[in-house]
Design a protein around this motif. Structure first.
Motif, mmCIF file in Angstrom:
data_model
loop_
_atom_site.group_PDB
_atom_site.id
_atom_site.type_symbol
_atom_site.label_atom_id
_atom_site.label_comp_id
_atom_site.label_asym_id
_atom_site.label_seq_id
_atom_site.Cartn_x
_atom_site.Cartn_y
_atom_site.Cartn_z
ATOM 1 N N GLY A 50 40.001 45.366 52.488
ATOM 2 C CA GLY A 50 41.445 45.497 52.570
ATOM 3 C C GLY A 50 42.177 44.200 52.830
ATOM 4 O O GLY A 50 43.258 43.973 52.284
ATOM 5 N N SER A 51 41.604 43.341 53.662
ATOM 6 C CA SER A 51 42.295 42.091 53.984
ATOM 7 C C SER A 51 42.421 41.176 52.772
ATOM 8 O O SER A 51 43.297 40.312 52.718
ATOM 9 N N MET A 52 41.558 41.363 51.776
ATOM 10 C CA MET A 52 41.619 40.542 50.567
ATOM 11 C C MET A 52 42.717 41.011 49.620
ATOM 12 O O MET A 52 42.936 40.403 48.570
ATOM 13 N N ALA A 53 43.404 42.106 49.965
ATOM 14 C CA ALA A 53 44.516 42.587 49.153
ATOM 15 C C ALA A 53 45.821 41.897 49.517
ATOM 16 O O ALA A 53 46.859 42.144 48.887
ATOM 17 N N ALA A 54 45.806 41.024 50.525
ATOM 18 C CA ALA A 54 47.017 40.323 50.949
ATOM 19 C C ALA A 54 47.573 39.481 49.808
ATOM 20 O O ALA A 54 46.845 39.036 48.920
ATOM 21 N N GLY A 55 48.889 39.256 49.859
ATOM 22 C CA GLY A 55 49.519 38.467 48.813
ATOM 23 C C GLY A 55 49.581 39.192 47.492
ATOM 24 O O GLY A 55 49.388 38.607 46.429
ATOM 25 N N LYS A 56 49.835 40.490 47.522
ATOM 26 C CA LYS A 56 49.945 41.323 46.318
ATOM 27 C C LYS A 56 48.684 41.286 45.457
ATOM 28 O O LYS A 56 48.740 41.381 44.235
ATOM 29 N N GLY A 57 47.549 41.115 46.123
ATOM 30 C CA GLY A 57 46.277 41.154 45.411
ATOM 31 C C GLY A 57 45.806 39.823 44.876
ATOM 32 O O GLY A 57 44.727 39.750 44.272
ATOM 33 N N GLU A 58 46.570 38.742 45.088
ATOM 34 C CA GLU A 58 46.151 37.444 44.556
ATOM 35 C C GLU A 58 44.834 36.972 45.164
ATOM 36 O O GLU A 58 44.013 36.355 44.485
ATOM 37 N N LYS A 59 44.620 37.273 46.451
ATOM 38 C CA LYS A 59 43.373 36.846 47.094
ATOM 39 C C LYS A 59 42.173 37.505 46.431
ATOM 40 O O LYS A 59 41.158 36.845 46.146
ATOM 41 N N ARG A 60 42.299 38.806 46.176
ATOM 42 C CA ARG A 60 41.180 39.535 45.579
ATOM 43 C C ARG A 60 40.892 39.021 44.166
ATOM 44 O O ARG A 60 39.731 38.810 43.792
ATOM 45 N N GLU A 61 41.935 38.804 43.384
ATOM 46 C CA GLU A 61 41.732 38.332 42.011
ATOM 47 C C GLU A 61 41.192 36.909 41.987
ATOM 48 O O GLU A 61 40.359 36.567 41.151
ATOM 49 N N ARG A 62 41.661 36.081 42.914
ATOM 50 C CA ARG A 62 41.142 34.713 42.972
ATOM 51 C C ARG A 62 39.675 34.717 43.398
ATOM 52 O O ARG A 62 38.864 33.945 42.876
ATOM 53 N N ALA A 63 39.319 35.590 44.335
ATOM 54 C CA ALA A 63 37.927 35.698 44.769
ATOM 55 C C ALA A 63 37.033 36.129 43.610
ATOM 56 O O ALA A 63 35.921 35.605 43.428
ATOM 57 N N LYS A 64 37.499 37.077 42.803
ATOM 58 C CA LYS A 64 36.726 37.511 41.639
ATOM 59 C C LYS A 64 36.528 36.366 40.656
ATOM 60 O O LYS A 64 35.429 36.176 40.105
ATOM 61 N N LEU A 65 37.594 35.603 40.414
ATOM 62 C CA LEU A 65 37.507 34.492 39.467
ATOM 63 C C LEU A 65 36.519 33.443 39.951
ATOM 64 O O LEU A 65 35.695 32.938 39.172
#
Length: 253
Positions: A50-65
């Motif tokens: 859940g914490s990786m959803a911060a910033g409208k999901g940019e953290k999660r997408e950047r982590a995936k990339l």
């Protein structure tokens, strides 16, 4: 190491490879030759909590990339790659891939992973150690907001693993300049717990000091084991991470 053949002993050979059984039968010194398997087992532990959803999901997408690009670098180098996503129901394991031709399969697997719910990244690393190939590379991608991580790092170190830690943060987490002041209610992204805070210049200054101290602590923990710790903002040019930062640290060649 894989046994290949025997050959006569030569001055300078490692005496630990002498074959005592052949010496007993023939009276000649013979060494066993081996080929060294240079293939590195790489495990990418990807935090999608859940914490990786911060910033409208940019953290999660950047982590995936970042996971996809590091995984591709490993596959292109001939290494074996597996991705693990910790979740509230335990660790989810991908297949093991080998060879750049399998990169698309890895890309698709990572892209399809969604919110992993509430998970303890530190606990995931602790339980994961039983499934890790021996003496491999662990790439741990998270925001690293967990508490004391030194015990789990000690466990990985004692097991002979190398660790590359990539921290993904939003610009506001790095420096909350411009954040709304006054009485605000913040909510924990994973537990739903709410906290009312009076945000002013003094609190923001204290946050910056605590954040700087936390970053220094994390870098010290990893550097003490000769591991690497890299922080990436969601606003950063991702190419700089690979063409400069990781190359300068010797992670990529």
């Amino acid at each position: 190491m894989e046994f290949i053949d025997h050959r006569p002993y030569q001055t300078g050979d490692d005496t630990r490879h002498l074959d005592p059984h052949l010496y007993a039968r023939t009276g000649e010194f013979v060494v066993r030759e081996y080929s060294l398997n240079q293939q590195l087992p790489v495990t990418i532990v990807l935090d999608l909590s859940g914490s990786m959803a911060a910033g409208k999901g940019e953290k999660r997408e950047r982590a995936k990339l970042v996971a996809q690009l590091l995984g591709f670098a490993a596959l292109a180098g001939g290494d074996r790659v597996q991705v693990v996503v910790p979740g509230d129901k335990g660790n989810k394991f991908s297949p093991r891939w080998h060879g750049a031709a399998r990169a698309d399969l890895m890309f698709d697997w990572i892209a399809k992973e969604q919110d992993a719910g509430r998970s303890d990244f530190q606990d995931a690393l602790r339980t994961l150690r039983r499934n890790l190939p021996s003496h491999g590379l662990v790439i741990a991608i998270s925001d690293w907001w967990d508490g004391d991580i030194s015990p789990v790092l000690d466990i990985l170190f004692s097991a002979g693993h190398e660790v590359l830690a990539v921290q993904i943060l939003t610009p506001q987490e790095i420096d909350p300049a411009g954040i709304e002041t006054g009485i605000v209610t913040i909510e924990d992204a994973e537990t739903g717990e709410e906290l009312e805070l009076a945000i002013d210049a003094g609190l923001l200054s204290r946050y910056r000091k605590l954040f700087a101290a936390r970053q220094e602590e994390l870098r010290g923990l990893f550097n003490s084991k000769h591991w690497h710790f890299v922080t990436v903002s969601t606003d950063d040019d991702i190419s700089q991470l690979f063409t400069r930062t990781l190359r300068a640290q010797g992670v990529l060649s």
